[in-house]
Design a protein around this motif. Structure first.
Motif, PDB file in Angstrom:
ATOM      1  N   ASP A 103      70.734 -16.633  70.774  1.00 19.19           N
ATOM      2  CA  ASP A 103      71.711 -16.571  71.865  1.00 19.19           C
ATOM      3  C   ASP A 103      72.835 -15.585  71.565  1.00 19.19           C
ATOM      4  N   ASN A 104      73.256 -15.507  70.313  1.00 12.86           N
ATOM      5  CA  ASN A 104      74.320 -14.577  69.946  1.00 12.86           C
ATOM      6  C   ASN A 104      73.893 -13.129  70.147  1.00 12.86           C
ATOM      7  N   VAL A 105      72.747 -12.762  69.588  1.00 14.48           N
ATOM      8  CA  VAL A 105      72.297 -11.368  69.660  1.00 14.48           C
ATOM      9  C   VAL A 105      71.903 -10.982  71.084  1.00 14.48           C
ATOM     10  N   ILE A 106      71.086 -11.791  71.720  1.00 12.17           N
ATOM     11  CA  ILE A 106      70.661 -11.481  73.089  1.00 12.17           C
ATOM     12  C   ILE A 106      71.834 -11.586  74.055  1.00 12.17           C
ATOM     13  N   GLY A 107      72.724 -12.524  73.805  1.00  8.25           N
ATOM     14  CA  GLY A 107      73.872 -12.714  74.691  1.00  8.25           C
ATOM     15  C   GLY A 107      74.794 -11.519  74.737  1.00  8.25           C
ATOM     16  N   VAL A 108      74.997 -10.878  73.605  1.00  6.55           N
ATOM     17  CA  VAL A 108      75.862  -9.700  73.553  1.00  6.55           C
ATOM     18  C   VAL A 108      75.079  -8.421  73.845  1.00  6.55           C
ATOM     19  N   ASN A 109      73.980  -8.228  73.095  1.00  3.96           N
ATOM     20  CA  ASN A 109      73.276  -6.943  73.130  1.00  3.96           C
ATOM     21  C   ASN A 109      72.489  -6.706  74.410  1.00  3.96           C
ATOM     22  N   PHE A 110      71.958  -7.770  74.994  1.00  3.10           N
ATOM     23  CA  PHE A 110      71.165  -7.579  76.210  1.00  3.10           C
ATOM     24  C   PHE A 110      71.848  -8.163  77.444  1.00  3.10           C
ATOM     25  N   LYS A 111      72.074  -9.463  77.456  1.00  2.00           N
ATOM     26  CA  LYS A 111      72.700 -10.082  78.630  1.00  2.00           C
ATOM     27  C   LYS A 111      74.067  -9.465  78.903  1.00  2.00           C
ATOM     28  N   GLY A 112      74.873  -9.316  77.863  1.00  2.00           N
ATOM     29  CA  GLY A 112      76.207  -8.745  78.041  1.00  2.00           C
ATOM     30  C   GLY A 112      76.165  -7.307  78.516  1.00  2.00           C
ATOM     31  N   ALA A 113      75.269  -6.520  77.922  1.00  2.00           N
ATOM     32  CA  ALA A 113      75.132  -5.123  78.344  1.00  2.00           C
ATOM     33  C   ALA A 113      74.651  -5.045  79.794  1.00  2.00           C
ATOM     34  N   TYR A 114      73.690  -5.902  80.139  1.00  2.13           N
ATOM     35  CA  TYR A 114      73.150  -5.934  81.499  1.00  2.13           C
ATOM     36  C   TYR A 114      74.248  -6.212  82.521  1.00  2.13           C
ATOM     37  N   PHE A 115      75.044  -7.249  82.272  1.00  2.00           N
ATOM     38  CA  PHE A 115      76.063  -7.613  83.247  1.00  2.00           C
ATOM     39  C   PHE A 115      77.273  -6.674  83.215  1.00  2.00           C
ATOM     40  N   THR A 116      77.476  -5.986  82.094  1.00  4.91           N
ATOM     41  CA  THR A 116      78.506  -4.945  82.103  1.00  4.91           C
ATOM     42  C   THR A 116      78.119  -3.859  83.088  1.00  4.91           C
ATOM     43  N   LEU A 117      76.879  -3.403  83.016  1.00  7.74           N
ATOM     44  CA  LEU A 117      76.410  -2.426  84.000  1.00  7.74           C
ATOM     45  C   LEU A 117      76.504  -3.001  85.407  1.00  7.74           C
ATOM     46  N   SER A 118      75.984  -4.199  85.597  1.00 12.41           N
ATOM     47  CA  SER A 118      75.948  -4.812  86.920  1.00 12.41           C
ATOM     48  C   SER A 118      77.329  -4.878  87.565  1.00 12.41           C
ATOM     49  N   ARG A 119      78.294  -5.371  86.817  1.00 11.35           N
ATOM     50  CA  ARG A 119      79.620  -5.586  87.396  1.00 11.35           C
ATOM     51  C   ARG A 119      80.443  -4.307  87.514  1.00 11.35           C
ATOM     52  N   PHE A 120      80.048  -3.261  86.779  1.00 11.88           N
ATOM     53  CA  PHE A 120      80.796  -2.013  86.871  1.00 11.88           C
ATOM     54  C   PHE A 120      80.183  -1.017  87.851  1.00 11.88           C
ATOM     55  N   ILE A 121      79.003  -1.276  88.361  1.00  9.70           N
ATOM     56  CA  ILE A 121      78.398  -0.343  89.322  1.00  9.70           C
ATOM     57  C   ILE A 121      79.326  -0.065  90.505  1.00  9.70           C
ATOM     58  N   PRO A 122      79.999  -1.076  91.076  1.00 10.69           N
ATOM     59  CA  PRO A 122      80.904  -0.767  92.187  1.00 10.69           C
ATOM     60  C   PRO A 122      82.089   0.114  91.797  1.00 10.69           C
ATOM     61  N   LEU A 123      82.411   0.172  90.515  1.00 11.14           N
ATOM     62  CA  LEU A 123      83.544   0.971  90.058  1.00 11.14           C
ATOM     63  C   LEU A 123      83.140   2.383  89.636  1.00 11.14           C
ATOM     64  N   LEU A 124      81.845   2.677  89.628  1.00 12.43           N
ATOM     65  CA  LEU A 124      81.384   4.001  89.210  1.00 12.43           C
ATOM     66  C   LEU A 124      81.518   5.001  90.353  1.00 12.43           C
TER      67      LEU A 124
END
Length: 246
Positions: A103-124
């Motif tokens: 959960d730690n590795v996937i939560g930061v490296n994949f899930k976190g990266a995924y939702f960073t992109l997702s939530r920042f798309i409107p700001l790009l």
């Protein structure tokens, strides 16, 4: 040369390692830079040293990511460069893996990266550049790396799909996959100095160029992806590992 003058860039995990080096390089090329991290003191010290804006956010928390996107939108409106870099490392065999490590590795490296992109798309801004920090382990099969490697492999799949989805807005999405790089991530993973020495010796035996990568070199590649010279590149992964994965 200020190839990125007038651009606003966000670097997650920008208080150390590759993130710090990239923030420094982007600023040197003229961009206005925001760095993030989950350790308040470390972010503030790095931001002061670099002369950039620091914001506190844990990439492992979707709530933090959403609050970060709101804060960036309020202060900067839109951004032109998004470097999704924050990551953690834990090595384990599949047999001995724990749910907490997964959960730690996937939560930061994949899930976190995924939702960073997702939530920042409107700001790009249209024509923006997104770069993921992946790893050469995404296409390698070393023992004890199943969680980390699978997360990075999944990240590259998201990168290619995002490149397709965002192409109508001329937003380019790429990834940089370093091999062994001299940063603090190994220390943070709990390796002792003796273990680090053994790991480095093992690495050098397997790298044709017989050297460990430098964060500054990765930073320059990220900056290249964000500039005009890479305007026709999207959905690409650049492996920077001295030939280790050959």
């Amino acid at each position: 040369m200020e190839h990125l003058k007038g651009k606003i860039a966000l670097v997650t995990g920008g208080n150390s390692g590759i993130g710090y080096a990239t923030a420094k390089e982007l600023k040197a090329q003229g961009a206005e830079v925001i760095i993030t991290g989950r350790r308040k003191t470390a972010v503030e010290e790095a931001a002061a040293a670099l002369g950039v804006t620091g914001m506190i956010a844990d990439q492992g928390s979707v709530n933090d990511i959403e609050q970060l996107a709101f804060a960036v939108g309020q202060q900067f409106d839109k951004i032109d460069i998004l470097f999704i870099n924050a990551g953690v490392l834990e090595n384990t065999t599949i047999e001995n893996a724990t749910e907490a490590a997964f959960d730690n590795v996937i939560g930061v490296n994949f899930k976190g990266a995924y939702f960073t992109l997702s939530r920042f798309i409107p700001l790009l801004n249209d024509g923006a550049s997104v770069v993921f920090l992946s790893s050469n382990t995404a296409s390698m099969n070393a023992a004890n790396s199943s969680i980390y490697s699978s997360g990075k492999s999944a990240l590259n799949a998201v990168m290619r799909i995002a490149a397709t989805e965002l192409a109508p807005r001329k937003i380019r999405v790429n990834s940089v996959s370093p091999g062994p790089t001299a940063t603090e991530i190994m220390n943070k993973a709990g390796y002792t100095p003796e273990q680090l020495s053994q790991v480095n010796a093992w690495i050098l035996e397997r790298v044709p160029l017989k050297q460990i990568g430098k964060a500054e070199d990765v930073a320059k590649m990220v900056a290249y992806f964000c500039g005009e010279a890479a305007s026709f590149i999207t959905g690409a992964e650049i492996v920077m590992d001295g030939g280790m994965s050959l």
